[in-house]
Design an enzyme around this catalytic site. Structure first.
Site, PDB file in Angstrom:
ATOM      1  N   TYR B 201       0.934  -0.948   0.018  1.00 39.76           N
ATOM      2  CA  TYR B 201       0.303   0.073   0.573  1.00 39.76           C
ATOM      3  C   TYR B 201       0.853   0.930   0.047  1.00 39.76           C
ATOM      4  CZ  TYR B 201      -4.530  -2.025   0.279  1.00 39.76           C
ATOM      5  OH  TYR B 201      -6.226  -2.001  -0.029  1.00 39.76           O
ATOM      6  N   GLU B 208       1.465   6.437  -7.092  1.00 43.64           N
ATOM      7  CA  GLU B 208       1.037   7.193  -7.772  1.00 43.64           C
ATOM      8  C   GLU B 208       0.617   8.337  -7.389  1.00 43.64           C
ATOM      9  OE1 GLU B 208      -3.126   5.784  -5.944  1.00 43.64           O
ATOM     10  OE2 GLU B 208      -2.077   3.743  -6.960  1.00 43.64           O
TER      11      GLU B 208
END
Lengths: 302, 279
Positions: B201, B208
């Site tokens: 994560y 991102e």
């Protein structure tokens, strides 16, 4: 005959200290024991997952045997409806005016404190302000609320919604680069007529609903059309105040031809439809002879 | 999908598989195993429930197998490309179509889960639905509105980073569901699903965010997806500032997602330890 009364007597003198015959008395009683839980935030029910008992419910009429167990729930910090309404309506009124007068730091400095050259912008400001002044006055003098309070966090939620949208709309309508409606004067005139018609209608409905309920009481009755033609819509709709409100905002959208206004109208419409459907359903449940022709918010459609 | 009545939905429903254990007897496709009715009211036939449960399970199994296979194909394609060309440049362009397809297809699962969860557990797991919804939206947003639209950033390392992270996460997740549905779950897959996210994560987040950041200058220069005043709708939209807001929104949203997964992990892995102690 079974007789339910709760008397609290002084142990020594046997004087009646306190007499509980309504649920409201229980609220007061608990409040004296636990001062942090004022009556408005207490919820007492017969079943842990059931509905709250109302203030005016008489203990004698409750469906209990010789002993009764009540379940208590703290509803959290409460705030009065009047306070919430006044705050959430005063915000848009003032915020819009700030944008209208082009207070510094909103638009480019050369536009500070200037006024728009389009007369529709002035008209829009008048309509918007009139709408919220009307709402404020209605909150103070017209509405009769069944519940005194709502949870405290609602005020943040509601104010964010109203104030946020007001700022978003006002920014574009009062922008120096605002484009007036395509169809010009015709469009604006039609929009103004729609807006005023619906404002008067909305006000008439509020008055009619107020007159259903004598001051201080919490009776619930079916609203019917009165002599006022604006209330004749009661024949077709359960919640015409929402219908007229939608109409007002559609008029305002048409007048300003501004997408954020259309977005606000849409979101408001969705919320009001949810409320109208709920109200319609509770009318149907409560009154056997409720007129079948009525729809919740839009005649025959919704 | 069969038209389920509201009462049936409360028993045969498929919540976002990332938030409810597939073995949860309250809400699973494998109703055949858990015959005890939590909800008391209706008198439907057990057969009807079992059939509906079987069909739903079959569909879910097929869906998860397909997704596992798809993401595996993607992984293989990436490895092959890198081995052949020795560089990651042009890799994204190579796999773009497959990636877009499988990531968008995942929307189907999430939409159905969202609808079901909304009806089944109104209020109870609402925050989880929002959190999962946010994750799906962010994935779709990245693929459609950042990497597919802004060619210049496709060769960035951060793109490869998050694509690799997504691939590993999705393969683990879908194979977990597949084996779970078939009731043959190897421990290592369960371990992988509930432990790898701890590293994946944050890595994905970095990938991102760096990608969006890299895209900013190109967005500003080209003015893409933006609407300026004056226009007849009297509204404006600046994609550049929108992207900045998106980046900032990761700050409150990512911890929620992360801690949600950590809570799931604790419940699943530690719950198991308690059982073992009793035996």
């Amino acid at each position: 005959m079974k007789h339910y009364e709760v008397e609290i007597l002084d142990a020594k003198t046997k004087d009646k200290l306190c007499f509980l015959d309504k649920v409201g008395n229980i609220f007061t009683f608990i409040f004296t024991l636990y001062p942090q839980w004022y009556p408005a935030r207490q919820s007492i029910r017969l079943d842990p997952k059931g509905k709250s008992l109302k203030d005016e419910d008489v203990l004698q009429h409750l469906p209990v045997g010789t002993t009764a167990t009540f379940y208590f729930r703290d509803l959290g910090a409460q705030i009065s409806w009047v306070t919430v309404f006044l705050t959430e309506y005063a915000g848009p009124l003032l915020i819009y005016l700030m944008f209208y007068f082009r207070v510094p730091f909103i638009y480019a400095p050369k536009y500070d404190f200037t006024t728009s050259k389009h007369w529709v912008v002035h008209l829009a400001c008048m309509c918007h302000s009139f709408h919220y002044v009307k709402r404020l006055l209605e909150t103070l003098f017209v509405h009769r609320f069944s519940h005194g309070t709502m949870p405290l966090r609602n005020i943040f939620k509601n104010c964010t919604y109203y104030w946020g949208f007001a700022a978003w709309m006002a920014y574009y309508i009062n922008h120096p680069l605002y484009t007036p409606p395509i169809y010009g004067e015709q469009q604006i005139r039609l929009a103004l007529i729609v807006f005023l018609f619906c404002q008067i209608g909305n006000f008439s409905i509020h008055i009619a609903l107020r007159n259903l309920r004598p001051p201080g009481s919490k009776t619930r009755k079916i609203p019917y059309p009165t002599k006022n033609p604006f209330t004749w819509i009661f024949l077709l709709v359960s919640c015409p105040n929402y219908t007229y409100e939608l109409g007002s905002w559609l008029g305002f959208t048409l007048m300003t031809q501004c997408l954020p206004v259309a977005a606000f109208t849409l979101v408001g419409f969705i919320q009001m439809t949810v409320w109208a459907k709920g109200k319609h359903r509770s009318y149907l449940k409560e009154f056997r002879d409720y007129p079948t022709l009525r729809s919740p918010i839009l005649p025959f459609i919704l | 999908m069969n038209r389920l009545t509201h009462s049936q939905k409360t028993r045969v429903c498929f919540p976002p598989l990332t938030l409810m254990q597939m073995t949860n007897p309250l809400c699973t496709g494998t109703m055949a195993s858990g015959e005890e009715d939590r909800t008391v009211e209706e008198k439907e036939t057990n057969n009807k429930k079992r059939t509906k449960g079987a069909i739903a399970t079959a569909w879910l199994t097929f869906y998860n197998i397909a997704m596992t296979a798809g993401w595996l194909v993607l992984a293989v394609a990436m490895v092959r490309y890198y081995l052949q060309k020795g560089t990651h440049k042009g890799l994204y362009k190579n796999i773009a179509r497959t990636l877009t397809f499988f990531q968008t297809f995942a929307l189907l699962e999430k939409y159905r889960d969202f609808r079901c969860c909304f009806w089944c557990f109104k209020g109870i797991v609402r925050t989880s639905v929002i959190v999962i919804g946010v994750q799906v939206c962010s994935r779709i947003f990245m693929v459609w509105f950042i990497t597919n639209s802004i060619r210049q950033i496709q060769n960035e390392e951060s793109v490869i980073l998050f694509v690799v992270v997504w691939t590993i996460t999705e393969i683990t997740r879908h194979s977990f569901y597949t084996f779970n549905l078939l009731n043959h779950l190897p421990y290592f897959i369960k371990w992988a699903r509930y432990n790898m996210f701890i590293v994946m994560y944050p890595l994905g987040l970095i990938g991102e965010l760096l990608t969006i950041h890299a895209a900013l200058p190109y967005v500003r220069r080209s003015g893409m997806y933006s609407l300026r005043l004056p226009n007849k709708y009297n509204v404006s939209f600046d994609y550049y500032y929108f992207l900045i807001i998106v980046m900032l929104s990761y700050i409150p949203l990512f911890p929620q997602l992360y801690f949600h997964m950590l809570r799931q992990r604790r419940r699943v892995l530690h719950g198991e330890i308690v059982v073992e102690k009793d035996e």
